[in-house]
Design a protein around this motif. Structure first.
Motif, PDB file in Angstrom:
ATOM      1  N   ALA A   1      12.095  -5.737 -51.653  1.00  0.00           N
ATOM      2  CA  ALA A   1      13.165  -6.138 -50.733  1.00  0.00           C
ATOM      3  C   ALA A   1      12.715  -7.297 -49.842  1.00  0.00           C
ATOM      4  N   ILE A   2      11.470  -7.246 -49.374  1.00  0.00           N
ATOM      5  CA  ILE A   2      10.950  -8.329 -48.524  1.00  0.00           C
ATOM      6  C   ILE A   2      10.843  -9.623 -49.322  1.00  0.00           C
ATOM      7  N   ASP A   3      10.361  -9.543 -50.563  1.00  0.00           N
ATOM      8  CA  ASP A   3      10.182 -10.749 -51.380  1.00  0.00           C
ATOM      9  C   ASP A   3      11.501 -11.420 -51.721  1.00  0.00           C
ATOM     10  N   PHE A   4      12.556 -10.626 -51.985  1.00  0.00           N
ATOM     11  CA  PHE A   4      13.815 -11.213 -52.462  1.00  0.00           C
ATOM     12  C   PHE A   4      14.853 -11.416 -51.362  1.00  0.00           C
ATOM     13  N   THR A   5      14.527 -11.040 -50.127  1.00  0.00           N
ATOM     14  CA  THR A   5      15.457 -11.259 -49.017  1.00  0.00           C
ATOM     15  C   THR A   5      15.110 -12.560 -48.312  1.00  0.00           C
ATOM     16  N   PRO A   6      16.083 -13.435 -48.145  1.00  0.00           N
ATOM     17  CA  PRO A   6      15.793 -14.722 -47.475  1.00  0.00           C
ATOM     18  C   PRO A   6      15.443 -14.519 -46.003  1.00  0.00           C
ATOM     19  N   SER A   7      14.813 -15.516 -45.426  1.00  0.00           N
ATOM     20  CA  SER A   7      14.410 -15.448 -44.014  1.00  0.00           C
ATOM     21  C   SER A   7      15.617 -15.149 -43.124  1.00  0.00           C
ATOM     22  N   GLY A   8      15.366 -14.283 -42.135  1.00  0.00           N
ATOM     23  CA  GLY A   8      16.426 -13.904 -41.211  1.00  0.00           C
ATOM     24  C   GLY A   8      17.329 -12.807 -41.727  1.00  0.00           C
ATOM     25  N   GLY A   9      17.060 -12.288 -42.929  1.00  0.00           N
ATOM     26  CA  GLY A   9      17.895 -11.247 -43.519  1.00  0.00           C
ATOM     27  C   GLY A   9      17.587  -9.875 -42.937  1.00  0.00           C
ATOM     28  N   ALA A  10      18.258  -8.846 -43.518  1.00  0.00           N
ATOM     29  CA  ALA A  10      18.121  -7.479 -43.010  1.00  0.00           C
ATOM     30  C   ALA A  10      17.817  -6.526 -44.155  1.00  0.00           C
ATOM     31  N   ILE A  11      17.034  -5.501 -43.842  1.00  0.00           N
ATOM     32  CA  ILE A  11      16.671  -4.452 -44.795  1.00  0.00           C
ATOM     33  C   ILE A  11      16.893  -3.103 -44.121  1.00  0.00           C
ATOM     34  N   ARG A  12      17.403  -2.138 -44.888  1.00  0.00           N
ATOM     35  CA  ARG A  12      17.636  -0.800 -44.347  1.00  0.00           C
ATOM     36  C   ARG A  12      16.868   0.248 -45.156  1.00  0.00           C
ATOM     37  N   LEU A  13      16.290   1.185 -44.418  1.00  0.00           N
ATOM     38  CA  LEU A  13      15.661   2.368 -45.004  1.00  0.00           C
ATOM     39  C   LEU A  13      16.359   3.594 -44.426  1.00  0.00           C
ATOM     40  N   TYR A  14      16.956   4.428 -45.297  1.00  0.00           N
ATOM     41  CA  TYR A  14      17.625   5.626 -44.778  1.00  0.00           C
ATOM     42  C   TYR A  14      17.712   6.681 -45.883  1.00  0.00           C
ATOM     43  N   THR A  15      18.132   7.876 -45.492  1.00  0.00           N
ATOM     44  CA  THR A  15      18.291   8.977 -46.449  1.00  0.00           C
ATOM     45  C   THR A  15      19.738   9.450 -46.458  1.00  0.00           C
ATOM     46  N   SER A  16      20.137  10.009 -47.597  1.00  0.00           N
ATOM     47  CA  SER A  16      21.480  10.581 -47.754  1.00  0.00           C
ATOM     48  C   SER A  16      21.328  11.928 -48.453  1.00  0.00           C
ATOM     49  N   GLU A  17      21.827  12.987 -47.815  1.00  0.00           N
ATOM     50  CA  GLU A  17      21.674  14.338 -48.356  1.00  0.00           C
ATOM     51  C   GLU A  17      22.809  14.649 -49.336  1.00  0.00           C
ATOM     52  N   GLN A  18      22.426  15.137 -50.519  1.00  0.00           N
ATOM     53  CA  GLN A  18      23.386  15.491 -51.562  1.00  0.00           C
ATOM     54  C   GLN A  18      23.085  16.904 -52.058  1.00  0.00           C
ATOM     55  N   GLY A  19      23.526  17.912 -51.284  1.00  0.00           N
ATOM     56  CA  GLY A  19      23.257  19.301 -51.655  1.00  0.00           C
ATOM     57  C   GLY A  19      21.779  19.613 -51.547  1.00  0.00           C
ATOM     58  N   SER A  20      21.188  20.040 -52.659  1.00  0.00           N
ATOM     59  CA  SER A  20      19.763  20.381 -52.669  1.00  0.00           C
ATOM     60  C   SER A  20      18.880  19.166 -52.925  1.00  0.00           C
ATOM     61  N   ARG A  21      19.472  17.996 -53.051  1.00  0.00           N
ATOM     62  CA  ARG A  21      18.709  16.779 -53.322  1.00  0.00           C
ATOM     63  C   ARG A  21      18.912  15.779 -52.195  1.00  0.00           C
ATOM     64  N   VAL A  22      17.958  14.874 -52.068  1.00  0.00           N
ATOM     65  CA  VAL A  22      17.985  13.848 -51.019  1.00  0.00           C
ATOM     66  C   VAL A  22      17.814  12.488 -51.677  1.00  0.00           C
ATOM     67  N   GLU A  23      18.676  11.534 -51.311  1.00  0.00           N
ATOM     68  CA  GLU A  23      18.557  10.167 -51.800  1.00  0.00           C
ATOM     69  C   GLU A  23      17.869   9.312 -50.738  1.00  0.00           C
ATOM     70  N   VAL A  24      16.728   8.737 -51.094  1.00  0.00           N
ATOM     71  CA  VAL A  24      16.004   7.821 -50.211  1.00  0.00           C
ATOM     72  C   VAL A  24      16.393   6.407 -50.630  1.00  0.00           C
ATOM     73  N   VAL A  25      17.004   5.656 -49.722  1.00  0.00           N
ATOM     74  CA  VAL A  25      17.653   4.388 -50.068  1.00  0.00           C
ATOM     75  C   VAL A  25      16.951   3.230 -49.370  1.00  0.00           C
ATOM     76  N   VAL A  26      16.726   2.147 -50.161  1.00  0.00           N
ATOM     77  CA  VAL A  26      16.212   0.879 -49.626  1.00  0.00           C
ATOM     78  C   VAL A  26      17.257  -0.184 -49.947  1.00  0.00           C
ATOM     79  N   GLU A  27      17.877  -0.771 -48.919  1.00  0.00           N
ATOM     80  CA  GLU A  27      18.908  -1.794 -49.100  1.00  0.00           C
ATOM     81  C   GLU A  27      18.400  -3.119 -48.570  1.00  0.00           C
ATOM     82  N   ASP A  28      18.692  -4.194 -49.306  1.00  0.00           N
ATOM     83  CA  ASP A  28      18.337  -5.522 -48.808  1.00  0.00           C
ATOM     84  C   ASP A  28      19.540  -6.449 -48.904  1.00  0.00           C
ATOM     85  N   SER A  29      19.435  -7.606 -48.316  1.00  0.00           N
ATOM     86  CA  SER A  29      20.530  -8.595 -48.333  1.00  0.00           C
ATOM     87  C   SER A  29      20.103  -9.833 -49.095  1.00  0.00           C
ATOM     88  N   GLY A  30      19.336  -9.605 -50.174  1.00  0.00           N
ATOM     89  CA  GLY A  30      18.817 -10.723 -50.952  1.00  0.00           C
ATOM     90  C   GLY A  30      19.773 -11.210 -52.018  1.00  0.00           C
TER      91      GLY A  30
END
Length: 474
Positions: free
Chosen positions: A379-408
């Motif tokens: 995400a850092i390599d492909f996101t242009p300068s001044g961009g934003a990256i998010r790290l968060y989790t989303s609960e789906q019943g007995s499973r958890v989604e760990v998400v990395v979002e970028d603005s690249g």
């Protein structure tokens, strides 16, 4: 025929044969069982009536004695009894009394008075001190018209002075017999139905487990392995592990050939650069040229060392069959990654937003840190300068989604099918390419955690990387 249907058919046939055998015995025993019980009650009744009849015989007027009076009263009395659904409205006993010669001196029906019954088994045997009983049809053409008679001796001062015989029509027992047969047959049908449902459930479970193993094997054939399925049976778990072990052993030769080929290909460029720099340095160039080419040699050496270390880590990871699962706090992991990448983030003025959720997942903390670190590095390599990256989790019943979002820039269409291949890499914003092992490493981590990894382009630009993990693992 599918193995599931064979199992179901075999199971159902075994249950059906066993049920038929048991039901046949029960049904066959109902009629004689009811008649034996009835015969026992007739013995009791005849013995009791013999005591009453003794006084009537000694008095010399059995036609007007206590026995006759009792039956006259019974015939005039209405009976209204509901016995488990069987309605009884009248007395069904037929009683006759004979003298010591076997001549009928009283008949509750009034039809056999004066007749000689000394040859009937019930009377003949009883007069000789034996147990007397008979079953005789009233209509020779109708087997269902038989009447069961049981006799008891009338004794006075040790000698037999007469015989009391009590009879009951077998047709009076038919409602009890039919009702019992119906209930047993209904119970048998219900048993077969329940057995069929249980068998269907068992076969569904087996087919589902086999289908999951088949899907896993097919994914290996297509070179797109999915996580090792979690199966409920210990035997199936052993089979799944055996398949996984077999996969690793069968892939061994190709695996080594691919690694040697890739390593040779990747080392070719830095070795050529080092060789060229060394040849120039042999000519004794000016100090500034020496410094520049020395820096190139050190840079290429660092690149080769990094590649070898990543290859060793990837090879070690791909040969693991399982890991030790411990609780991992994703919030603490996010903060750790943010601190470790703070310099790289500051260099491109990137804003990293970490979710506030205190989510607990089950896994190997070190492997998860490396996998999420690889996703964050991309995400850092492909996101242009001044961009934003998010790290968060989303609960789906007995499973958890760990998400990395970028603005690249996102993933090009031509690269969508190859992003998880080893050594496949896209140019970064600085024009350089990575080792191409980062996402392959993440995929192996997801496999060991029996999870999943997905990379999808965002409509507004950039990429969403989703690592799916278990909240609890048993």
């Amino acid at each position: 025929m599918r193995i599931g249907m064979r199992l179901l058919l075999g199971y159902f046939l075994i249950v059906a044969v066993a049920a038929w055998f048991v039901l046949a015995i029960f049904v066959q025993e109902i009629k004689p069982g009811v008649r034996r019980a009835t015969e026992g009650s007739l013995v009791d009744a005849a013995t009791l009536l013999a005591e009453i009849a003794r006084e009537d015989i000694l008095a010399g007027h059995p036609q007007n004695g206590e026995l006759a009076g009792a039956f006259s009263a019974v015939h005039n009395r209405a009976i209204n009894a509901n016995i488990s659904g069987i309605h009884k409205v009248r007395n069904e006993y037929h009683v006759y009394l004979t003298d010591a010669a076997g001549k009928v001196i009283f008949d509750s029906k009034g039809v056999a008075q004066g007749q000689d019954y000394s040859r009937w088994n019930d009377v003949w045997l009883t007069l000789r001190g034996k147990y007397g009983a008979r079953s005789t049809p009233t209509d020779p053409e109708n087997a269902e018209s038989s009447v069961m008679y049981v006799a008891a001796p009338v004794i006075d001062q040790g000698r037999i002075i007469g015989v009391v015989s009590v009879g009951k029509a077998n047709s009076a027992l038919n409602p009890v017999i039919k009702r019992s047969e119906r209930r047993i047959l209904w119970a048998g049908g219900a048993l077969l139905g329940i057995a069929l449902l249980i068998g269907a459930g068992m076969v569904w479970w087996i087919n589902r487990s086999i289908s999951r193993l088949t899907y896993y094997a097919d994914s290996i054939t297509e070179n797109n392995p999915v996580p090792l399925p979690s199966l409920g049976s210990s035997e199936l778990r052993k089979l799944a592990r055996a398949l996984e072990s077999m996969r690793i052993k069968l892939e061994g030769k190709n695996y080594i050939e691919q690694y040697v080929y890739a390593l040779t290909h990747e080392l070719k460029s830095p070795l050529a650069a080092i060789r060229g720099a060394a040849e120039i340095l042999r000519e004794g160039p000016p100090p500034e040229v020496v410094a520049r080419f020395t820096h190139n040699i050190l840079s290429q050496n660092a690149r080769m060392q990094s590649l070898v270390e990543k290859l060793l880590s990837q090879a070690k990871l791909e040969n693991r069959l399982d890991i030790a699962f411990t609780p991992v706090n994703t919030r603490a992991l996010f903060l750790q990654l943010q601190d470790e990448r703070s310099v790289a983030l500051a260099a491109k003025a990137l804003h990293l937003e970490c979710g506030e959720e205190e989510t607990i997942v089950s896994g190997d903390e070190n492997l998860l840190a490396q996998a999420l670190g690889n996703l964050l590095d991309n995400a850092i390599d492909f996101t242009p300068s001044g961009g934003a990256i998010r790290l968060y989790t989303s609960e789906q019943g007995s499973r958890v989604e760990v998400v990395v979002e970028d603005s690249g820039s996102g993933i090009p269409d031509f690269a969508q099918a190859r992003i998880f291949e080893r050594f496949y890499s896209l140019p970064r914003s600085n024009g350089q390419k990575s080792s191409g092992l980062g996402l392959a490493f993440v995929q192996e981590v997801a496999r060991l955690h029996q999870g999943d990894i997905r990379l999808e382009n965002r409509p507004q630009g950039g990429v969403t990387a989703t690592l799916t993990l278990h909240r609890h693992f048993t």
